[in-house]
Design a protein around this motif. Structure first.
Motif, short mmCIF file in Angstrom:
data_model
loop_
_atom_site.label_atom_id
_atom_site.label_comp_id
_atom_site.label_asym_id
_atom_site.label_seq_id
_atom_site.Cartn_x
_atom_site.Cartn_y
_atom_site.Cartn_z
N VAL A 265 -48.31 -12.12 0.53
CA VAL A 265 -47.66 -13.24 1.20
C VAL A 265 -46.57 -13.79 0.30
N LEU A 266 -45.37 -13.96 0.87
CA LEU A 266 -44.25 -14.56 0.14
C LEU A 266 -44.03 -15.97 0.70
N ASN A 267 -44.17 -16.97 -0.15
CA ASN A 267 -43.98 -18.37 0.24
C ASN A 267 -42.69 -18.89 -0.37
N ALA A 268 -41.90 -19.58 0.44
CA ALA A 268 -40.70 -20.26 -0.03
C ALA A 268 -40.84 -21.74 0.25
N GLY A 269 -40.40 -22.58 -0.68
CA GLY A 269 -40.54 -24.02 -0.52
C GLY A 269 -39.27 -24.76 -0.87
N LEU A 270 -39.04 -25.87 -0.16
CA LEU A 270 -37.89 -26.74 -0.41
C LEU A 270 -38.36 -28.18 -0.35
N THR A 271 -37.97 -28.99 -1.34
CA THR A 271 -38.27 -30.42 -1.33
C THR A 271 -36.98 -31.19 -1.55
N PHE A 272 -36.91 -32.37 -0.95
CA PHE A 272 -35.70 -33.17 -1.08
C PHE A 272 -36.03 -34.65 -0.96
N ALA A 273 -35.44 -35.45 -1.84
CA ALA A 273 -35.54 -36.91 -1.78
C ALA A 273 -34.13 -37.48 -1.89
N PHE A 274 -33.79 -38.41 -1.02
CA PHE A 274 -32.46 -39.01 -1.00
C PHE A 274 -32.31 -40.01 -2.16
N ASP A 275 -31.03 -40.41 -2.40
CA ASP A 275 -30.79 -41.52 -3.33
C ASP A 275 -31.65 -42.71 -2.90
N ASN A 276 -32.29 -43.33 -3.86
CA ASN A 276 -33.22 -44.42 -3.55
C ASN A 276 -32.83 -45.67 -4.32
N LYS A 277 -32.40 -46.70 -3.58
CA LYS A 277 -32.13 -48.00 -4.19
C LYS A 277 -33.41 -48.84 -4.14
N GLY B 122 -40.21 -32.17 2.86
CA GLY B 122 -40.55 -30.85 2.36
C GLY B 122 -40.60 -29.84 3.48
N ALA B 123 -40.35 -28.58 3.13
CA ALA B 123 -40.44 -27.47 4.08
C ALA B 123 -40.98 -26.26 3.35
N GLN B 124 -41.78 -25.45 4.04
CA GLN B 124 -42.31 -24.21 3.49
C GLN B 124 -42.31 -23.13 4.56
N TYR B 125 -42.06 -21.92 4.11
CA TYR B 125 -42.13 -20.78 5.03
C TYR B 125 -42.95 -19.68 4.36
N ALA B 126 -43.96 -19.18 5.08
CA ALA B 126 -44.84 -18.13 4.58
C ALA B 126 -44.63 -16.86 5.39
N TYR B 127 -44.31 -15.77 4.68
CA TYR B 127 -44.10 -14.48 5.34
C TYR B 127 -45.14 -13.49 4.84
N THR B 128 -45.92 -12.94 5.78
CA THR B 128 -46.97 -11.98 5.44
C THR B 128 -46.42 -10.55 5.58
N MET B 129 -46.48 -9.79 4.50
CA MET B 129 -45.98 -8.42 4.50
C MET B 129 -47.04 -7.46 5.05
N LYS B 130 -46.61 -6.24 5.34
CA LYS B 130 -47.54 -5.23 5.85
C LYS B 130 -48.61 -4.88 4.83
N SER B 131 -48.27 -5.03 3.55
CA SER B 131 -49.24 -4.74 2.49
C SER B 131 -50.31 -5.80 2.36
#
Length: 337
Positions: A234-246, A222-231
């Motif tokens: 807060v804008l948060n973006a998230g990404l999750t990933f799981a590979f093929d699992n045998k 997983g990855a997340q990025y938080a950007y704080t605006m002047k106002s």
């Protein structure tokens, strides 16, 4: 030196853990759709806070809840906090056909999760929760000119659970990365019985039992990025990933014939096929999730998630199922006066 208080906490944790595992071994749902694949997935419904916001979780960062869906979120856990989260889930299902209606209710301990800091930049979590559920009881009846009535009974129970240990790291300003190491375990039981009530002297009833035990390790990222605006928003973006699992699996398979009727006594006749322990694997396809959240910390937030999984690649012991690719779109938010 052994500390009595520490020992009590350890015993309490072990007690909760054993209770959770015992509860997860029971039938937890009643759904004909759990007949396919590995059953109904339990993604996103383990936490009441996230569930009440439509299930959004990929971009959620909070010091008050453990967000298992994205391990990068663990980095938001307060450095002086120790989080404990346990939940109970109940499913009430009503199934209807043109001639009958049936209602079922099941409840179980849903999850047990802990979150805690290891350093100021490294936070961790561990726990146990369900991954998929199997639970159904279906009677199908057909009539043909040559055979008469044919009754087929389908029954299923069990599912797959997951015990995990995860870590989240603050690697740069606003950027967090995380990983969950997951141990999958559980048993799926499936049974099919065929009855010939109108021609029992000509055709013999058959019974097929299939039990699959799963035990394997995997990980997701997983990855997340938080950007704080002047106002101050807060804008948060998230990404999750799981590979093929045998997933490594073992299958016990038995087919036999018998005499009897549904709900009555059954007399065993002969074993047609038997495999006590067949080794194989279950291929669970890769999963990807994206999320965006806009929030005024402490007051309100609104967000959306998108998740995709290529279930057409699914295999179980070399056989594919009639599954389609799945995608989910979730939108939700919260407001605190």
């Amino acid at each position: 030196m052994f500390n009595i208080k520490t020992g009590r906490r350890t015993l309490l944790f072990l007690g909760f853990f054993i209770l959770t595992i015992t509860s997860m071994a029971q039938v937890r749902i009643s759904s004909p759709y759990s007949r396919y694949g590995i059953g109904l997935l339990r993604r996103g419904d383990y936490n009441i806070t996230f569930s009440s916001m439509g299930g959004i979780s990929n971009a959620i960062r909070t010091p008050y809840n453990v967000n298992f869906a994205n391990p990068a979120s663990y980095s938001a856990i307060d450095s002086t906090s120790f989080l404990f989260d346990a939940g109970i889930t109940t499913d009430i299902t009503t199934m209807k056909s043109s001639t009958a209606s049936q209602q079922a209710m099941y409840g179980s301990l849903a999850h047990l999760i802990f979150g805690f800091p290891l350093t100021s930049w490294w936070k961790s979590s561990l726990g146990v929760l369900p991954y998929s559920d199997v639970g159904y009881n279906i009677l199908q009846e057909q009539t043909s000119d040559n055979i008469g009535r044919t009754q087929t009974l389908y029954e299923g129970s069990g599912g797959i659970n997951q015990a995990f240990w995860g870590s989240g790291f603050n690697v740069a300003k606003g950027l967090s990365l995380g990983v969950n190491f997951i141990y999958y375990f559980g048993t799926m039981n499936r049974l099919r019985k065929v009855y010939f009530p109108d021609s029992s002297a000509t055709y013999i009833n058959s019974n097929l039992e299939n039990r699959i035990k799963v035990s394997d390790l995997a990980f997701d990222l997983g990855a997340q990025y938080a950007y704080t605006m002047k106002s101050g928003l807060v804008l948060n973006a998230g990404l999750t990933f799981a590979f093929d699992n045998k997933m490594n699996a073992r299958r016990e398979y038995i087919a036999n014939t018998f005499q009897g009727s549904i709900g009555g006594n059954e007399n065993f006749l002969d074993t047609v096929a038997y495999s006590p322990e067949e080794k194989g694997y279950i291929l669970v396809p890769a999963h990807m999730g994206l999320g965006l959240v806009l929030e005024d910390p402490g007051h309100w937030l609104i967000g959306a998630d998108y998740d995709f999984q290529n279930w057409q690649k699914f295999e179980m012991f070399g056989y594919q199922d009639s599954l389609m690719n799945s995608f989910e779109v979730r939108v939700g938010g919260q407001y605190r006066p």
